[in-house]
Design an enzyme around this catalytic site. Structure first.
Site, mmCIF file in Angstrom:
data_model
loop_
_atom_site.group_PDB
_atom_site.id
_atom_site.type_symbol
_atom_site.label_atom_id
_atom_site.label_comp_id
_atom_site.label_asym_id
_atom_site.label_seq_id
_atom_site.Cartn_x
_atom_site.Cartn_y
_atom_site.Cartn_z
ATOM 1 N N ASP A 254 19.084 2.487 -14.711
ATOM 2 C CA ASP A 254 19.489 2.766 -13.229
ATOM 3 C C ASP A 254 20.954 2.174 -13.093
ATOM 4 O O ASP A 254 20.915 0.831 -13.420
ATOM 5 C CB ASP A 254 18.454 2.104 -12.159
ATOM 6 C CG ASP A 254 18.865 2.742 -10.710
ATOM 7 O OD1 ASP A 254 18.472 3.833 -10.348
ATOM 8 O OD2 ASP A 254 19.696 1.871 -10.413
ATOM 9 N N ILE A 255 21.964 2.792 -12.955
ATOM 10 C CA ILE A 255 23.368 2.339 -12.791
ATOM 11 C C ILE A 255 23.386 1.112 -11.781
ATOM 12 O O ILE A 255 22.845 1.485 -10.593
ATOM 13 C CB ILE A 255 24.293 3.434 -12.604
ATOM 14 C CG1 ILE A 255 24.117 4.432 -13.767
ATOM 15 C CG2 ILE A 255 25.649 2.961 -12.418
ATOM 16 C CD1 ILE A 255 25.171 5.504 -13.661
ATOM 17 N N ASN A 262 30.535 4.588 -5.400
ATOM 18 C CA ASN A 262 30.904 5.685 -4.622
ATOM 19 C C ASN A 262 31.776 5.395 -3.283
ATOM 20 O O ASN A 262 32.903 6.004 -3.062
ATOM 21 C CB ASN A 262 29.630 6.642 -4.203
ATOM 22 C CG ASN A 262 29.267 7.483 -5.221
ATOM 23 O OD1 ASN A 262 29.845 8.076 -6.177
ATOM 24 N ND2 ASN A 262 27.945 7.773 -5.247
ATOM 25 N N ASP A 271 30.576 10.781 -9.830
ATOM 26 C CA ASP A 271 30.187 11.868 -10.773
ATOM 27 C C ASP A 271 30.755 11.608 -11.843
ATOM 28 O O ASP A 271 29.960 11.827 -13.114
ATOM 29 C CB ASP A 271 30.499 12.981 -10.288
ATOM 30 C CG ASP A 271 29.834 13.486 -8.902
ATOM 31 O OD1 ASP A 271 28.780 12.816 -8.511
ATOM 32 O OD2 ASP A 271 30.384 14.492 -8.163
ATOM 33 N N GLU A 297 21.179 8.190 -9.565
ATOM 34 C CA GLU A 297 22.083 7.441 -10.582
ATOM 35 C C GLU A 297 21.041 6.909 -11.606
ATOM 36 O O GLU A 297 21.115 5.893 -12.424
ATOM 37 C CB GLU A 297 22.665 6.296 -10.176
ATOM 38 C CG GLU A 297 21.971 5.309 -9.521
ATOM 39 C CD GLU A 297 21.621 5.638 -7.710
ATOM 40 O OE1 GLU A 297 21.438 4.468 -7.157
ATOM 41 O OE2 GLU A 297 21.704 6.859 -7.376
#
Length: 380
Positions: A254-255, A262, A271, A297
């Site tokens: 998971d980022i 964002n 993106d 993500e």
């Protein structure tokens, strides 16, 4: 067991965040001009809104495009139709979020939304293609039955004419036999041509079915397999591991702080970060690893023939490599900085159907997030 790597600096790597300030400004000017022309067109097509107490769906679509300054393209009609008919919950939620965030639905946002939802729509396309395939097979079966009936009728007619020939009426019988045989030859030729045509159609349909399956199991944004494809692969991998006794491991990645990326740099940059991380995971995983976008993500990596400890080292190498990179927006030159991810890894245990492994990996990811992020936790 936990793994982490200390911070090291490296040269900046450009991420193509195409919508730069100048392009965005020019794009907005063009959109306003197109919106003005579209407004005139909509008013001439549909009349003033107050003159239509109950506008038709077609009129509603026109007014929707007008209000968001969207060109009347097939893609925008598709999006507006899905939104106004409330036929796709995912699309509706994505459009509502874009409007709330940007004040209106921009062409860029519309393109991203369509890219996300079309993968789900392809399941409907797949069902339609299957119907066509079944219809084609029914048609071929009908041709085969008709050819069989024609051949049977021809054989019976031959027997009758041969009996007539034995009784002495030679000239009339021979003429009838020639005519009968010619008729059968024509029917056979016609059936062969129909079968060739049906065969071509089925080959085309086979290609369409293959493309539909690819679309249905692909993530439009990253090019990785999607969650549906992962779940199919996961079931097969668990069964095979049970049968062969070979190890199987899984990692959730998971980022870190993706919402902040964002919010700070915009969803277009977000993106491109997703695509960049997807490329790093896919390129570093090797042939024994299946990588998919699990949603948002989060990515999932399935390691066949590897233990959790072995898989954890592979994932940590990717994490460390990513940590050393400094990213910038390619067009604007704006620094994005370090992008990292956290991961949780687990192995398939005895008598596990796979659900326990998923839970263990998810819990390990949760620990990695709670203990500072940018780390890999392996379930004990």
């Amino acid at each position: 067991m936990s793994m982490s790597t200390s911070f090291t600096s490296a040269s900046a790597i450009p991420i193509d965040a195409t919508p730069g300030v100048n392009r965005r400004s020019a794009h907005n000017d063009d959109a306003r001009q197109r919106g003005g022309r579209l407004s005139q067109a909509v008013r001439s097509w549909f009349g003033k809104e107050e003159e239509q107490e109950a506008p038709s769906l077609f009129q509603q679509i026109g007014l929707f495009l007008d209000s968001h300054q969207l060109e009347p393209s097939p893609a925008h009609y598709e999006l507006a139709h899905g939104y106004l008919t409330r036929s796709d919950r995912k699309l509706i939620e994505a459009v509502d979020r874009a409007i709330a965030r940007l004040g209106r639905l921009t062409p860029d946002a519309a393109e991203l939304i369509l890219g996300e939802v079309r993968t789900d729509m392809s399941a409907e396309m797949l069902a339609g293609l299957i119907d066509k395939a079944q219809s084609g097979l029914t048609h071929i079966a009908g041709l085969a039955r008709q050819s069989g009936a024609d051949a049977k009728a021809y054989g019976q007619a031959l027997e009758t004419k041969v009996a007539d020939l034995l009784e002495g009426s030679r000239d009339e019988t021979i003429a009838a036999l020639v005519e009968l045989t010619g008729s059968m030859i024509e029917k056979t030729r016609a059936a062969e041509q129909q079968l060739r045509d049906a065969g071509k159609q089925m080959n085309q349909l086979r290609g369409s079915l293959a493309e539909a399956r690819r679309l249905a199991e692909s993530d439009q944004l990253t090019g990785l397999a999607n969650r549906r494809a992962f779940e199919n692969r996961f079931r097969r991998a668990v069964m095979q591991a049970r049968e062969t006794g070979k190890p199987l491991a899984l990692a959730f990645c998971d980022i870190d702080h993706f919402k902040q990326i964002n919010d700070t740099h915009g969803h277009d940059v977000g993106d491109r970060i997703l695509k960049f991380v997807a490329q790093r995971l896919a390129s570093a995983s090797g042939n024994n690893c299946f990588v998919a976008r699990h949603g948002g993500e989060e990515f999932v990596m399935l390691f066949e023939g590897m233990t959790a400890e072995e898989a954890g080292r592979v994932v940590d190498n990717v994490r460390a490599d990513l940590e050393e990179r400094r990213l910038v927006a390619k067009q604007s030159g704006e620094p994005i900085g370090r992008v990292s991810f956290s991961a949780g890894v687990a192995s398939l245990m005895e008598a596990d159907t796979g659900r326990a492994m998923l839970r263990a990996a998810d819990q390990a990811l949760y620990r990695a997030k709670n203990e500072g992020r940018n780390r890999v936790e392996v379930a004990g």
